[in-house]
Design an enzyme around this catalytic site. Sequence first.
Site, PDB file in Angstrom:
ATOM      1  CE  LYS A   1      -3.912  -2.356   0.260  1.00 49.72           C
ATOM      2  NZ  LYS A   1      -3.487  -3.751   0.409  1.00 49.72           N
ATOM      3  CG  HIS A   2       1.305   5.596  -1.792  1.00 51.88           C
ATOM      4  ND1 HIS A   2       1.464   6.793  -1.125  1.00 51.88           N
ATOM      5  CD2 HIS A   2       2.105   5.663  -2.884  1.00 51.88           C
ATOM      6  CE1 HIS A   2       2.324   7.555  -1.782  1.00 51.88           C
ATOM      7  NE2 HIS A   2       2.733   6.894  -2.858  1.00 51.88           N
ATOM      8  CD  GLN A   3       4.292   5.264   4.592  1.00 51.83           C
ATOM      9  OE1 GLN A   3       3.611   5.748   5.480  1.00 51.83           O
ATOM     10  NE2 GLN A   3       5.063   4.210   4.782  1.00 51.83           N
TER      11      GLN A   3
ATOM     12  NE  ARG B   1      -4.170   2.847   4.173  1.00 52.97           N
ATOM     13  CZ  ARG B   1      -3.050   3.164   3.503  1.00 52.97           C
ATOM     14  NH1 ARG B   1      -2.270   4.151   3.907  1.00 52.97           N
ATOM     15  NH2 ARG B   1      -2.732   2.500   2.420  1.00 52.97           N
TER      16      ARG B   1
END
Length: 412
Positions: free
Chosen positions: A233-235, A288
């Site tokens: 995943k992305h920060q 998220r």
Amino acid sequence: MTHKNKPEGPLSGIKVLDFSRILSGPYASMVLADLGAEVIKIEPTEKGDETRGFPPFKGGMSHYYIALNRSKKSVALDLKTPEGAKIARELAAKSDIVLENFRPGVMDRLGLGYDALKADNPGLIYCSISGFGTTSPHRDKPAFDIVAQALSGVMSVNREPGQPPNKLGLPLGDMAGSIFSVFGILAALHERDVTGHGRHVEVAMLDSLIAMQGYLSQIYFLTGKSPQPVGTKHQSIVPYGSFPTADGYVIVACLTERFWHNFARCLGREDLIADPRFALYQARLENRHLLEPIIDERMMQNDTAYWLEKLAEFDVPNAPILSIGEALEQDHVKAHGLIETLHHPEIGDLDVVRGPILFDGAATGHAFAPSLLGEDTQAVLMEELGYSREKCEDLAARSAIGAHRKNCTQES
């Protein structure tokens, strides 16, 4: 008859004397060779570059050595002998670039440091790659890729949340040092065209990895908190990363609102677009933990093939997760001609991944297969330094140089 070809490319006519070994350094000199430079690789007379002994092998040549040493001539010297060190100095005097990746101080002790060599060659560009550089408190600490990765912080985020730290699958600590050294060398070459003077270019592997962290470092500077692991995943972008399907995983990357809207429609969940919990970047990031389970549940209802087709239909950035073999066999690689077959007269054909840079739509040509240890020693000494065959044979008899037996006869 030799299998070597004259280098072609933007760096044609540039001579590189390469004392580096293993990976940080050899990758840099291979990039320079791909760009057309003539690279002479200096190796110890007994076993050569340490990677020559790393299995698996083809025809006695290591996969590791093959991967990093195409288009280089191999000259075997014992630099601890007066004769071997003298030959190295003579070759450096005729070179544009010297590259080395020993611990700081080693080349000086051999009489081959920058100050010693620039006395005979003021235009010399001398590049030193080390783990930590000359002024670091770690200066004398042995440095390998995994050490640089650990100290850079990258291993702390290269994992799924709650899992042990993991190194990158790529040896990026080594490769980052090589990549930045090429940047420095090319900049110094440009400067030399203007001033006529060389430079000592110094690159630390640890510095290079830290320099490549980009927004991860900036998160720390702005918040005072180290970024935490998020796996694939992305920060700061949601949804982004790998998502489970009925039979595997698919990568989805929604870097813009348009792609997020396309993805929601692809999932059959257009209602998510207007949901205040997910409508904007910041809302999706904060929620998220709510959004990603909704996506997971929907995607697990169909297999990977279904989702790849569906995501393409809705213009959502996506990809399957390929093995190394699958990646090398994919149509993109074939279309770009990224796999090149090189022929060595003793080892046979070797498939390698060529350099990715194109000039006017084409790759530079005339790469040649990695040399056997000392394969080019006699030819280089005769052509570059004017040594006679008898002198080369005398030096070999005294173990100052090493020369591959067949090539000695053929090149003389």
